[in-house]
Write a protein that holds these residues in place. Structure first.
Motif, PDB file in Angstrom:
ATOM      1  N   GLU A   7     -27.930  10.863  20.173  1.00 26.67           N
ATOM      2  CA  GLU A   7     -26.553  10.680  19.725  1.00 26.67           C
ATOM      3  C   GLU A   7     -26.511  10.175  18.279  1.00 26.67           C
ATOM      4  OE1 GLU A   7     -26.808  10.331  24.096  1.00 26.67           O
ATOM      5  OE2 GLU A   7     -27.759   9.189  22.476  1.00 26.67           O
ATOM      6  N   HIS A   8     -25.521  10.695  17.560  1.00 25.90           N
ATOM      7  CA  HIS A   8     -25.227  10.329  16.185  1.00 25.90           C
ATOM      8  C   HIS A   8     -26.418  10.606  15.259  1.00 25.90           C
ATOM      9  CE1 HIS A   8     -22.608   8.804  13.163  1.00 25.90           C
ATOM     10  NE2 HIS A   8     -23.366   7.763  12.860  1.00 25.90           N
ATOM     11  N   ALA A   9     -27.023   9.565  14.692  1.00 30.53           N
ATOM     12  CA  ALA A   9     -28.045   9.754  13.659  1.00 30.53           C
ATOM     13  C   ALA A   9     -29.458   9.485  14.159  1.00 30.53           C
ATOM     14  CB  ALA A   9     -27.743   8.840  12.475  1.00 30.53           C
ATOM     15  N   PHE A  27     -24.168   3.934  17.969  1.00 26.68           N
ATOM     16  CA  PHE A  27     -23.544   5.069  18.653  1.00 26.68           C
ATOM     17  C   PHE A  27     -24.558   5.822  19.521  1.00 26.68           C
ATOM     18  CE2 PHE A  27     -20.537   5.510  14.754  1.00 26.68           C
ATOM     19  CZ  PHE A  27     -19.837   4.386  15.165  1.00 26.68           C
ATOM     20  N   THR A  28     -25.772   5.304  19.612  1.00 23.98           N
ATOM     21  CA  THR A  28     -26.851   5.958  20.351  1.00 23.98           C
ATOM     22  C   THR A  28     -27.105   5.221  21.652  1.00 23.98           C
ATOM     23  OG1 THR A  28     -27.883   6.643  18.265  1.00 23.98           O
ATOM     24  CG2 THR A  28     -29.256   6.706  20.233  1.00 23.98           C
ATOM     25  N   ALA A  47     -24.754  -0.501  11.070  1.00 26.65           N
ATOM     26  CA  ALA A  47     -24.971  -0.637  12.514  1.00 26.65           C
ATOM     27  C   ALA A  47     -25.026   0.686  13.258  1.00 26.65           C
ATOM     28  CB  ALA A  47     -23.865  -1.511  13.117  1.00 26.65           C
ATOM     29  N   ASP A  48     -24.480   1.749  12.684  1.00 24.72           N
ATOM     30  CA  ASP A  48     -24.605   3.042  13.369  1.00 24.72           C
ATOM     31  C   ASP A  48     -25.995   3.645  13.184  1.00 24.72           C
ATOM     32  OD1 ASP A  48     -23.879   3.408  10.640  1.00 24.72           O
ATOM     33  OD2 ASP A  48     -23.190   5.453  11.028  1.00 24.72           O
ATOM     34  N   HIS A  49     -26.870   2.956  12.417  1.00 27.36           N
ATOM     35  CA  HIS A  49     -28.236   3.436  12.217  1.00 27.36           C
ATOM     36  C   HIS A  49     -29.299   2.507  12.796  1.00 27.36           C
ATOM     37  CE1 HIS A  49     -27.424   6.916   9.519  1.00 27.36           C
ATOM     38  NE2 HIS A  49     -26.243   6.297   9.498  1.00 27.36           N
ATOM     39  N   TRP A  50     -28.929   1.273  13.074  1.00 30.21           N
ATOM     40  CA  TRP A  50     -29.849   0.399  13.813  1.00 30.21           C
ATOM     41  C   TRP A  50     -29.056  -0.791  14.340  1.00 30.21           C
ATOM     42  CZ3 TRP A  50     -31.918  -4.649  13.419  1.00 30.21           C
ATOM     43  CH2 TRP A  50     -31.396  -5.413  12.386  1.00 30.21           C
ATOM     44  N   ASP A 173     -22.939  12.725  13.612  1.00 30.64           N
ATOM     45  CA  ASP A 173     -21.816  13.547  14.066  1.00 30.64           C
ATOM     46  C   ASP A 173     -20.858  12.866  15.040  1.00 30.64           C
ATOM     47  OD1 ASP A 173     -23.523  13.427  16.249  1.00 30.64           O
ATOM     48  OD2 ASP A 173     -24.048  15.555  16.189  1.00 30.64           O
ATOM     49  N   MET A 174     -21.109  11.606  15.416  1.00 32.39           N
ATOM     50  CA  MET A 174     -20.297  10.996  16.464  1.00 32.39           C
ATOM     51  C   MET A 174     -18.887  10.604  15.990  1.00 32.39           C
ATOM     52  SD  MET A 174     -21.773  10.967  19.431  1.00 32.39           S
ATOM     53  CE  MET A 174     -21.228   9.570  20.415  1.00 32.39           C
ATOM     54  N   THR A 175     -18.620  10.692  14.708  1.00 36.88           N
ATOM     55  CA  THR A 175     -17.274  10.403  14.210  1.00 36.88           C
ATOM     56  C   THR A 175     -16.365  11.633  14.265  1.00 36.88           C
ATOM     57  OG1 THR A 175     -17.925  10.888  11.931  1.00 36.88           O
ATOM     58  CG2 THR A 175     -18.120   8.595  12.667  1.00 36.88           C
ATOM     59  N   LEU A 176     -16.901  12.777  14.700  1.00 36.95           N
ATOM     60  CA  LEU A 176     -16.143  14.026  14.708  1.00 36.95           C
ATOM     61  C   LEU A 176     -15.672  14.394  16.112  1.00 36.95           C
ATOM     62  CD1 LEU A 176     -18.398  16.228  12.384  1.00 36.95           C
ATOM     63  CD2 LEU A 176     -16.291  15.029  11.762  1.00 36.95           C
TER      64      LEU A 176
END
Length: 210
Positions: A7-9, A27-28, A47-50, A173-176
């Motif tokens: 999920e996401h990045a 988001f993962t 925070a959306d990356h770690w 991509d989780m913001t789309l």
């Protein structure tokens, strides 16, 4: 080399039974099947990356796990090995070089943080939240950001056009919405194909082989 999109990045890279995890963020979902966990790369501090929770879970599985990240992540108090653009490190079968240096601008009111793109085994490239491109490198597979507060799809298309990957897939991509994701993927597909490349539409949990 097998690359799996989460999920996401978040990305998983596997070579010879060993595993590299990139950007396990908020988001993962919690990662499973961590056999052969060898290293982690965090491209930047957002925070959306770690998250500390993801990192603690990975280190419970592999206590001596090396985590490579830029200075901005270290400044949060995280226990990481600091890397900067131009550095190259090796962990197991993974040779990783780091590129770029700065996150793309979101807005003038929001500080621009450290960000490193990572090139794995001179074949797979992921820029984090930037459009940095390694110099003098033929990119076999590109993980291209497709949706973000800092992203305009025309700029993302120009990034893919400049990178000229042999294959590409969309990440971040989780913001789309589903409609937005499909529309933006179609733009990156067009950009990939302009230099004879192939675009692969990966859902979370799906993989591509190099």
């Amino acid at each position: 080399m097998r690359i799996t999109k989460h999920e996401h990045a978040c990305l998983r890279v596997e070579v010879d039974g060993q595993t590299l995890i990139i950007d396990p963020g908020g988001f993962t979902l919690p990662l499973e099947d961590l056999h052969g966990l060898t290293a982690v790369v965090l491209t930047h501090e957002h925070a959306d990356h770690w998250t500390p929770e993801h990192l603690a879970r990975l280190r419970r599985h592999t206590p001596d796990l090396p985590v490579f990240a830029p200075e901005g992540v270290a400044s949060t108090g995280a226990d990481v090995i600091v890397v900067k653009p131009g550095d190259t490190v090796t962990a197991g079968p993974f040779t990783m070089s780091f590129h770029g240096g700065r996150h793309n601008v979101i807005h003038e009111s929001i500080p621009v943080v450290d960000n490193v793109g990572v090139l794995v085994n001179d074949a797979f490239y992921y820029p984090g939240d930037s459009y940095a491109i390694p110099k003098h490198t033929d990119i076999e597979l590109l993980a291209a950001p497709v949706g973000a507060p800092w992203l305009k799809i025309g700029d993302a298309m120009d990034f893919v056009l400049a990178a000229k990957p042999r294959r590409a897939f969309a990440t971040h991509d989780m913001t789309l919405s589903r409609i937005g994701l499909d529309m933006h993927r179609s733009r990156l597909k067009w950009a990939t194909e302009q230099h004879g490349g192939e675009f692969v539409a990966l859902e979370p949990g799906e993989s591509v082989e190099l």
